[in-house]
Design a protein around this motif. Structure first.
Motif, short mmCIF file in Angstrom:
data_model
loop_
_atom_site.label_atom_id
_atom_site.label_comp_id
_atom_site.label_asym_id
_atom_site.label_seq_id
_atom_site.Cartn_x
_atom_site.Cartn_y
_atom_site.Cartn_z
N GLY A 1 -12.02 0.02 -1.13
CA GLY A 1 -11.80 -0.80 0.05
C GLY A 1 -10.35 -1.23 0.17
O GLY A 1 -9.64 -1.37 -0.83
N PRO A 2 -9.86 -1.45 1.41
CA PRO A 2 -8.45 -1.80 1.60
C PRO A 2 -8.08 -3.16 1.02
O PRO A 2 -6.96 -3.34 0.52
CB PRO A 2 -8.28 -1.78 3.13
CG PRO A 2 -9.66 -1.99 3.66
CD PRO A 2 -10.59 -1.34 2.68
N GLY A 3 -8.99 -4.14 1.09
CA GLY A 3 -8.67 -5.46 0.56
C GLY A 3 -8.46 -5.46 -0.94
O GLY A 3 -7.41 -5.89 -1.43
N PRO A 4 -9.44 -4.96 -1.74
CA PRO A 4 -9.22 -4.87 -3.18
C PRO A 4 -8.01 -4.02 -3.57
O PRO A 4 -7.37 -4.28 -4.59
CB PRO A 4 -10.53 -4.23 -3.68
CG PRO A 4 -11.55 -4.66 -2.69
CD PRO A 4 -10.84 -4.65 -1.36
N ALA A 5 -7.70 -3.00 -2.75
CA ALA A 5 -6.53 -2.17 -3.07
C ALA A 5 -5.24 -2.97 -2.99
O ALA A 5 -4.29 -2.71 -3.74
CB ALA A 5 -6.46 -0.98 -2.11
N VAL A 6 -5.18 -3.96 -2.10
CA VAL A 6 -3.95 -4.76 -1.94
C VAL A 6 -3.62 -5.51 -3.23
O VAL A 6 -2.47 -5.51 -3.68
CB VAL A 6 -4.09 -5.73 -0.75
CG1 VAL A 6 -2.92 -6.71 -0.73
CG2 VAL A 6 -4.16 -4.96 0.57
N TRP A 7 -4.64 -6.17 -3.82
CA TRP A 7 -4.32 -6.98 -5.01
C TRP A 7 -4.40 -6.19 -6.32
O TRP A 7 -3.59 -6.41 -7.23
CB TRP A 7 -5.23 -8.21 -5.08
CG TRP A 7 -6.70 -7.95 -5.27
CD1 TRP A 7 -7.65 -7.88 -4.31
CD2 TRP A 7 -7.38 -7.75 -6.52
NE1 TRP A 7 -8.89 -7.63 -4.86
CE2 TRP A 7 -8.75 -7.55 -6.22
CE3 TRP A 7 -6.98 -7.71 -7.84
CZ2 TRP A 7 -9.70 -7.32 -7.20
CZ3 TRP A 7 -7.92 -7.47 -8.83
CH2 TRP A 7 -9.27 -7.29 -8.51
N SER A 8 -5.35 -5.26 -6.42
CA SER A 8 -5.50 -4.56 -7.70
C SER A 8 -4.36 -3.59 -7.97
O SER A 8 -3.95 -3.42 -9.14
CB SER A 8 -6.84 -3.81 -7.73
OG SER A 8 -6.90 -2.82 -6.71
N ALA A 9 -3.81 -2.97 -6.93
CA ALA A 9 -2.69 -2.06 -7.14
C ALA A 9 -1.49 -2.79 -7.71
O ALA A 9 -0.77 -2.26 -8.57
CB ALA A 9 -2.32 -1.39 -5.81
N GLN B 1 -2.47 -2.39 3.12
CA GLN B 1 -2.22 -3.59 3.91
C GLN B 1 -1.73 -3.26 5.32
O GLN B 1 -2.07 -3.96 6.28
CB GLN B 1 -1.25 -4.52 3.20
CG GLN B 1 0.18 -4.07 3.14
CD GLN B 1 1.05 -5.02 2.34
OE1 GLN B 1 0.61 -5.60 1.36
NE2 GLN B 1 2.29 -5.20 2.77
N VAL B 2 -0.95 -2.19 5.48
CA VAL B 2 -0.51 -1.81 6.81
C VAL B 2 -1.70 -1.39 7.67
O VAL B 2 -1.77 -1.72 8.87
CB VAL B 2 0.55 -0.68 6.74
CG1 VAL B 2 0.78 -0.08 8.12
CG2 VAL B 2 1.86 -1.22 6.19
N GLY B 3 -2.66 -0.69 7.07
CA GLY B 3 -3.86 -0.34 7.81
C GLY B 3 -4.61 -1.56 8.28
O GLY B 3 -5.08 -1.62 9.43
N ILE B 4 -4.73 -2.58 7.43
CA ILE B 4 -5.39 -3.82 7.82
C ILE B 4 -4.62 -4.51 8.93
O ILE B 4 -5.19 -4.98 9.93
CB ILE B 4 -5.53 -4.76 6.60
CG1 ILE B 4 -6.49 -4.16 5.56
CG2 ILE B 4 -6.02 -6.14 7.03
CD1 ILE B 4 -6.52 -4.92 4.25
N GLN B 5 -3.30 -4.57 8.79
CA GLN B 5 -2.47 -5.25 9.79
C GLN B 5 -2.57 -4.57 11.15
O GLN B 5 -2.74 -5.23 12.19
CB GLN B 5 -1.01 -5.28 9.31
CG GLN B 5 -0.77 -6.21 8.14
CD GLN B 5 0.53 -5.92 7.42
OE1 GLN B 5 1.14 -4.85 7.58
NE2 GLN B 5 0.98 -6.85 6.59
N GLN B 6 -2.48 -3.25 11.17
CA GLN B 6 -2.53 -2.53 12.44
C GLN B 6 -3.93 -2.56 13.05
O GLN B 6 -4.07 -2.65 14.27
CB GLN B 6 -2.08 -1.08 12.22
CG GLN B 6 -0.61 -0.95 11.87
CD GLN B 6 -0.23 0.46 11.45
OE1 GLN B 6 -1.06 1.22 10.99
NE2 GLN B 6 1.04 0.80 11.58
N ALA B 7 -4.96 -2.50 12.21
CA ALA B 7 -6.33 -2.48 12.72
C ALA B 7 -6.75 -3.82 13.31
O ALA B 7 -7.53 -3.87 14.26
CB ALA B 7 -7.30 -2.09 11.61
N THR B 8 -6.23 -4.92 12.79
CA THR B 8 -6.67 -6.24 13.23
C THR B 8 -5.85 -6.79 14.39
O THR B 8 -6.22 -7.82 14.97
CB THR B 8 -6.59 -7.25 12.07
OG1 THR B 8 -5.27 -7.27 11.55
CG2 THR B 8 -7.56 -6.90 10.96
#
Length: 429
Positions: free
Chosen positions: A301-309, A350-357
């Protein structure tokens, strides 16, 4: 629609793609991709050559190198927020083309001054500042243009391919720039940077897809628009923690990078060629991250990828300040490659989340607000890194930067991003 084949009435409005090539089937995306390659290669040359002009040709001390870094990134602090409102008023492609051309002209001033024996630190500061101002407008327009070019349904794929291009150039760029600096000298290497900017402008200019006319600016008010963008980002439960994570990571990263070339050049005694090789190996991690990002984001998922990476890779940056010539150095460089991989995965997610929302009409202001926090801290970090480098030495500054990058995962972890496993729907506005 991207220009590849003429769409039928039944398929008009959808992106036609082959399973294997994806967006590369589309001619306009290929043009955009090629422009990205040229522009990023030019940026890599600038990243290596401009500080080396100061360090080698002008014998700049640590604080002056920090000031130069601050000038390079001060544009986000000076015009970061209004830039978003301005970009939302205009079509994005003309912004990218014109700013590329201006940056190409600015970079030529350095070799011309060197040839005329008039090169000074003050000129480098001025060129870095003006170049940074144009870069702010370019990047805000660039990020805002991607959803219109590829379609919101292909944002993860489009961003991953673009990140792969940037990472590939980050690998090859220093490897090309290092020998070029050694052969031509850093001032003349900036001529190649100027050519790259012009090629980027040409690539964007050749895109054929019509760009919608933005809303009329006649009734707009700059302060109200800036406030609207800030309110949207800071009030969003996903965008707000991304902003804080970005701010902490960027502040720490630039503090680290300010002393990186100083450490490699003066503490480890590497030549321009050796520094270029180190930067290429480091950047290879970013390319790997770009190739793996889509699969990782889909899996966790994009959210967990932001912090775990960030949490899993940033601590490796602490290997460099204890490195010595030989295998310890290359172990540390491998650690930097791991940091780069994690950074690219985080950015794609995070860019995907920003652009999608974000609604279309707020994309420029969202991008500018994010860039203001992400890049606006960089001049402060550049000055801080230079000041601390003069007081404590480059190795200590590298440790401080590594600790800060590692801590950046906390805002994302302690937020709804922790459980955001799908790209959210676009907000209404």
């Amino acid at each position: 629609m991207l220009k590849a084949d003429r769409p039928s009435p039944q398929t008009r409005g959808r992106v036609s793609r082959s399973p294997r090539l994806g967006l590369f089937r589309e001619a306009d995306f290929r043009r955009f991709f090629g422009a990205t390659l040229a522009g990023q290669l030019a940026d890599r040359f600038v990243f290596l050559a401009l500080p080396l002009v100061a360090i080698v040709w002008l014998d700049a001390d640590e604080f002056e190198v920090g000031v130069l870094t601050a000038m390079t990134t001060a544009g986000s602090l000076l015009i970061g927020l209004p830039a978003g409102a301005w970009v939302d008023r205009w079509r994005k492609r003309p912004i990218m083309v014109s700013t590329d051309v201006v940056r190409a002209v600015l970079l030529l001033l350095v070799p011309l001054a060197w040839w005329a024996d008039a090169l000074t630190m003050w000129l480098l500061f001025a060129v870095a500042l003006a170049h940074g101002l144009m870069t702010v407008l370019f990047e805000v327009g660039y990020t805002s243009y991607v959803p219109a070019l590829v379609g919101r349904e292909h944002l993860v794929e489009g961003n991953a391919k673009i990140a792969a291009a940037r990472s590939a150039v980050s690998i090859s760029g220093p490897g090309v720039a290092g020998p070029l600096v050694a052969w031509l000298g850093a001032p003349l290497t900036l001529v190649a940077s100027s050519v790259g900017m012009l090629l980027s402008a040409l690539g964007v200019l050749r895109i054929r897809k019509p760009e919608p006319q933005p809303q009329s600016a006649a009734t707009r008010h700059l302060a109200r628009e800036v406030t609207e963008g800030l309110r949207f980002v800071l009030g969003h439960r996903l965008l707000r923690p991304i902003l804080f994570t970005d701010g902490i990571f960027s502040l720490s990263l630039v503090t680290y990078q300010t002393m990186l070339l100083v450490f490699l050049s003066r503490h480890l005694g590497l030549s321009s060629l050796g520094i270029g090789l180190v930067l290429s190996v480091m950047a290879s991690g970013g390319f790997t991250g770009a190739l793996l990002a889509r699969r990782m984001i889909t899996r966790i998922g994009p959210g967990p990828a932001v912090w775990s990476a960030t949490l899993c890779t940033a601590p490796a940056a602490a290997l460099l300040p204890i490195a010595r010539p030989g295998w310890p150095l290359w172990l540390a460089v491998a650690g930097l490659a791991l940091v780069s991989a994690g950074g690219v995965v985080r950015l794609i997610a995070q860019v995907g989340i920003q652009q999608a929302t974000t609604p279309d009409r707020l994309l420029g202001r969202m991008s500018a607000t994010v860039r203001f926090v992400q890049w606006g801290s960089m001049p402060i970090a550049g000055l801080l890194g230079g000041l601390l480098g003069g007081l404590l030495g480059a190795p200590t500054v590298l440790f401080i930067g590594a600790a800060g990058m590692t801590a950046a995962f906390l805002p994302a972890l302690l937020s709804p991003l922790r459980t955001t496993r799908e790209l959210p729907a676009t907000a209404t506005a």
